[in-house]
Design an enzyme around this catalytic site. Structure first.
Site, PDB file in Angstrom:
ATOM      1  N   PRO A 284       0.830  -1.208   0.000  1.00 28.28           N
ATOM      2  CA  PRO A 284       0.000   0.000   0.000  1.00 28.28           C
ATOM      3  C   PRO A 284       0.869   1.266   0.000  1.00 28.28           C
ATOM      4  CG  PRO A 284      -0.685  -1.518   1.739  1.00 28.28           C
ATOM      5  CD  PRO A 284       0.584  -2.074   1.168  1.00 28.28           C
TER       6      PRO A 284
ATOM      7  N   GLY B 218       3.274   3.698   5.346  1.00 28.18           N
ATOM      8  CA  GLY B 218       4.329   3.332   6.288  1.00 28.18           C
ATOM      9  C   GLY B 218       4.904   1.956   6.051  1.00 28.18           C
ATOM     10  N   LEU B 219       4.633   1.380   4.874  1.00 28.34           N
ATOM     11  CA  LEU B 219       5.146   0.031   4.593  1.00 28.34           C
ATOM     12  C   LEU B 219       6.320   0.051   3.615  1.00 28.34           C
ATOM     13  CD1 LEU B 219       1.887  -2.120   4.468  1.00 28.34           C
ATOM     14  CD2 LEU B 219       3.619  -2.076   6.235  1.00 28.34           C
ATOM     15  N   GLY B 220       6.869   1.216   3.392  1.00 29.58           N
ATOM     16  CA  GLY B 220       8.098   1.294   2.595  1.00 29.58           C
ATOM     17  C   GLY B 220       7.884   1.117   1.106  1.00 29.58           C
ATOM     18  N   SER B 221       6.694   1.450   0.624  1.00 28.51           N
ATOM     19  CA  SER B 221       6.411   1.198  -0.788  1.00 28.51           C
ATOM     20  C   SER B 221       7.377   1.943  -1.717  1.00 28.51           C
ATOM     21  CB  SER B 221       4.947   1.540  -1.072  1.00 28.51           C
ATOM     22  OG  SER B 221       4.823   2.559  -1.993  1.00 28.51           O
TER      23      SER B 221
ATOM     24  N   ALA C 203      10.809   0.302  -1.738  1.00 23.97           N
ATOM     25  CA  ALA C 203      10.796  -1.033  -2.360  1.00 23.97           C
ATOM     26  C   ALA C 203      10.713  -0.918  -3.884  1.00 23.97           C
ATOM     27  CB  ALA C 203       9.628  -1.851  -1.817  1.00 23.97           C
TER      28      ALA C 203
ATOM     29  N   ASP D 133      14.429   3.210   5.506  1.00 19.29           N
ATOM     30  CA  ASP D 133      13.570   2.478   4.565  1.00 19.29           C
ATOM     31  C   ASP D 133      14.389   1.793   3.475  1.00 19.29           C
ATOM     32  OD1 ASP D 133      11.426   3.389   5.977  1.00 19.29           O
ATOM     33  OD2 ASP D 133      10.270   4.003   4.219  1.00 19.29           O
TER      34      ASP D 133
HETATM   35  O1  PMV Z   1       6.356   6.192   6.858  1.00 15.37           O
HETATM   36  P1  PMV Z   1       7.526   5.296   6.631  1.00 15.37           P
HETATM   37  O2  PMV Z   1       7.334   3.907   6.996  1.00 15.37           O
HETATM   38  O3  PMV Z   1       8.170   5.509   5.309  1.00 15.37           O
HETATM   39  O4  PMV Z   1       8.628   5.655   7.713  1.00 15.37           O
HETATM   40  C1  PMV Z   1       9.060   6.901   8.001  1.00 15.37           C
HETATM   41  C2  PMV Z   1       9.960   6.810   9.164  1.00 15.37           C
HETATM   42  C3  PMV Z   1      10.363   8.164   9.684  1.00 15.37           C
HETATM   43  O5  PMV Z   1      11.218   7.907  10.780  1.00 15.37           O
HETATM   44  C4  PMV Z   1       9.153   8.939  10.176  1.00 15.37           C
HETATM   45  C5  PMV Z   1      11.079   8.981   8.649  1.00 15.37           C
HETATM   46  C6  PMV Z   1      12.436   8.435   8.274  1.00 15.37           C
HETATM   47  O6  PMV Z   1      12.959   8.882   7.249  1.00 15.37           O
HETATM   48  O7  PMV Z   1      13.018   7.621   9.001  1.00 15.37           O
END
Ligand code: PMV
Length: 313
Positions: free
Chosen positions: A101, A105-108, A111, A152
Site C-alpha cells: 500500500p 508506512g510500509l516502505g512502498s 521497495a 527504509d
Molecule cells: O512512513 P515510513 O514507513 O516511510 O517511515 C518513516 C519513518 C520516519 O522515521 C518517520 C522517517 C524516516 O525517514 O526515518
C-alpha cells in the site's frame, strides 16, 4: 525476449520512527507478504535511448524523457543510468507492480526504487552491490521525504531485521524466538514527508521538549533488540506500548490509530503501536501464535481496512 525482474519486500518500523531522523536508533523488519516488482524488457522496435515506464496501479504510463526530475520512478532510472555512465541505453520497457500500500508506512517508495535499480542494472548487464542499491534508493527517498533517515532503503534492500542508526553501519541481530506481527491499515493515506516536516517544525519551536522525547524513544530500540535476542516477547510488547505513548507526545498519532492500538491491546495483543510516519497509515500489534484471528477481527471492528500477518525470524 528475456525479461529482467527484481523484487523487494515491504517493511515496518518496529521502534524509533521519527527519532531516527534525529540520530536515535531504530529497528525495522521486512514484510515479505507484500512486494514491489519491476520487470525490464528490451523494446527492439523503439529508438535507442527510449524508455517507457508503466506503473498501472498508480495509473502511470509515460516515456522517461517526459517525466519531471522529481518523479520517483523516473529518478530511480536516471540515477542508475548515471551510476553506470550510460547516456543512451538500448530501448526498454519498465513495468512496475506492487502489492505494498502507498503512503501507509510500509516502505512502498523504497521497495519500488530498489526493484527498479536492480532490474535496470541487470538489463544493462551491470553488477551492483547491495550497498550501492541502498545508496541510490536513498537518493530517490530524498525526493519523497525531504530528510529521510535512510532506514527504509536499508531494510528494503537487505530484507532482514535491522538495527539502524543514521549515518552508521547497519547491524543485524539474532531473532531467538520468531514472533508474529499483525499489521493493520487505518485506511487513511498519510505521506511521510508532511508528518516529518511537522515534527521538524515542532522541534524547531521547542527543541528541549522534542529532544527529550527523541531521547526517550532512543532508549527503547537497544532494549527491544535485547528482548528479541533473548526471545522475551512480553517485554517486547511492553516496549512497543511505551514507544506508542512517545509517538502520541510527538503528535504523530491520530484518533483512528489510537483506536486500533487500543483495540489490539484489549483483544490480548502483547503490545501495539503506530508504525512509520503516523497520522494515518499502519499500526502493528505483537500477538502470540493462535491469537492472530481474534486480534485481526478486533482491528477490523475498530475500523481497520486491511490486516497482514507476518512472522519475524
Ligand atoms: O512512513 P515510513 O514507513 O516511510 O517511515 C518513516 C519513518 C520516519 O522515521 C518517520 C522517517 C524516516 O525517514 O526515518
Amino acid at each position: 525476449m528475456p525479461a529482467f525482474s527484481a523484487s523487494a519486500p515491504g517493511k515496518v518500523i518496529l521502534f524509533g520512527e521519527h527519532a531516527v531522523v534525529y540520530g536515535q536508533p531504530a529497528i525495522a523488519v521486512p514484510v515479505p507478504e507484500v512486494t514491489a516488482r519491476a520487470k525490464v524488457t528490451a523494446d527492439i522496435q523503439a529508438p535507442e535511448g527510449q524508455i517507457l515506464i508503466q506503473a498501472p496501479e498508480v495509473g502511470k504510463e509515460a516515456l522517461l524523457s517526459e517525466l519531471p526530475h522529481n518523479d520517483p520512478l523516473a529518478a530511480a532510472v536516471r540515477f542508475i543510468l548515471q551510476k553506470h555512465e550510460i547516456e543512451r541505453p538500448p530501448a526498454f520497457r519498465l513495468r512496475i507492480n506492487s502489492t505494498i500500500p502507498v503512503a501507509a508506512g510500509l516502505g512502498s517508495g523504497a521497495a519500488v526504487s530498489v526493484a527498479i535499480i536492480r532490474s535496470v542494472s541487470a538489463f544493462l548487464g551491470q553488477l551492483i552491490l547491495d550497498e550501492e542499491v541502498s545508496a541510490l534508493a536513498f537518493e530517490v527517498e530524498k525526493l519523497h521525504h525531504g530528510t529521510p533517515s535512510g532506514i527504509d532503503n536499508s531494510i528494503v534492500t537487505f530484507a532482514k531485521p535491522v538495527y539502524y542508526v543514521k549515518g552508521q553501519h547497519l547491524e543485524y541481530f539474532e531473532v531467538r524466538k520468531p514472533f508474529t506481527l499483525l499489521i493493520a491499515d487505518s485506511g487513511i493515506p498519510s505521506p511521510t514527508r508532511a508528518v516529518v516536516e511537522d515534527v521538524r517544525r515542532g522541534w524547531e519551536g521547542n527543541p528541549k521538549r522534542y529532544d527529550a522525547i527523541f531521547a526517550a524513544i532512543g532508549t527503547l530500540a537497544p532494549l527491544a533488540r535485547q528482548a528479541i535476542e533473548d526471545g522475551e516477547n512480553e517485554a517486547l510488547g511492553a516496549l512497543m506500548d511505551a514507544n506508542h505513548t512517545h509517538l502520541q507526545e510527538l503528535q504523530v498519532s491520530s484518533p483512528a490509530l489510537d483506536r486500533l492500538v487500543e483495540a489490539a491491546r484489549e483483544a490480548g495483543a502483547l503490545g501495539a503501536k503506530l508504525s512509520g510516519g503516523g497520522r494515518g497509515g499502519n499500526m502493528i500489534a505483537l500477538v502470540t501464535k493462535g491469537q492472530e484471528k481474534e486480534v485481526a477481527a478486533a482491528l477490523m471492528e475498530a475500523g481497520a481496512v486491511n490486516t497482514i500477518v507476518t512472522s519475524v525470524q
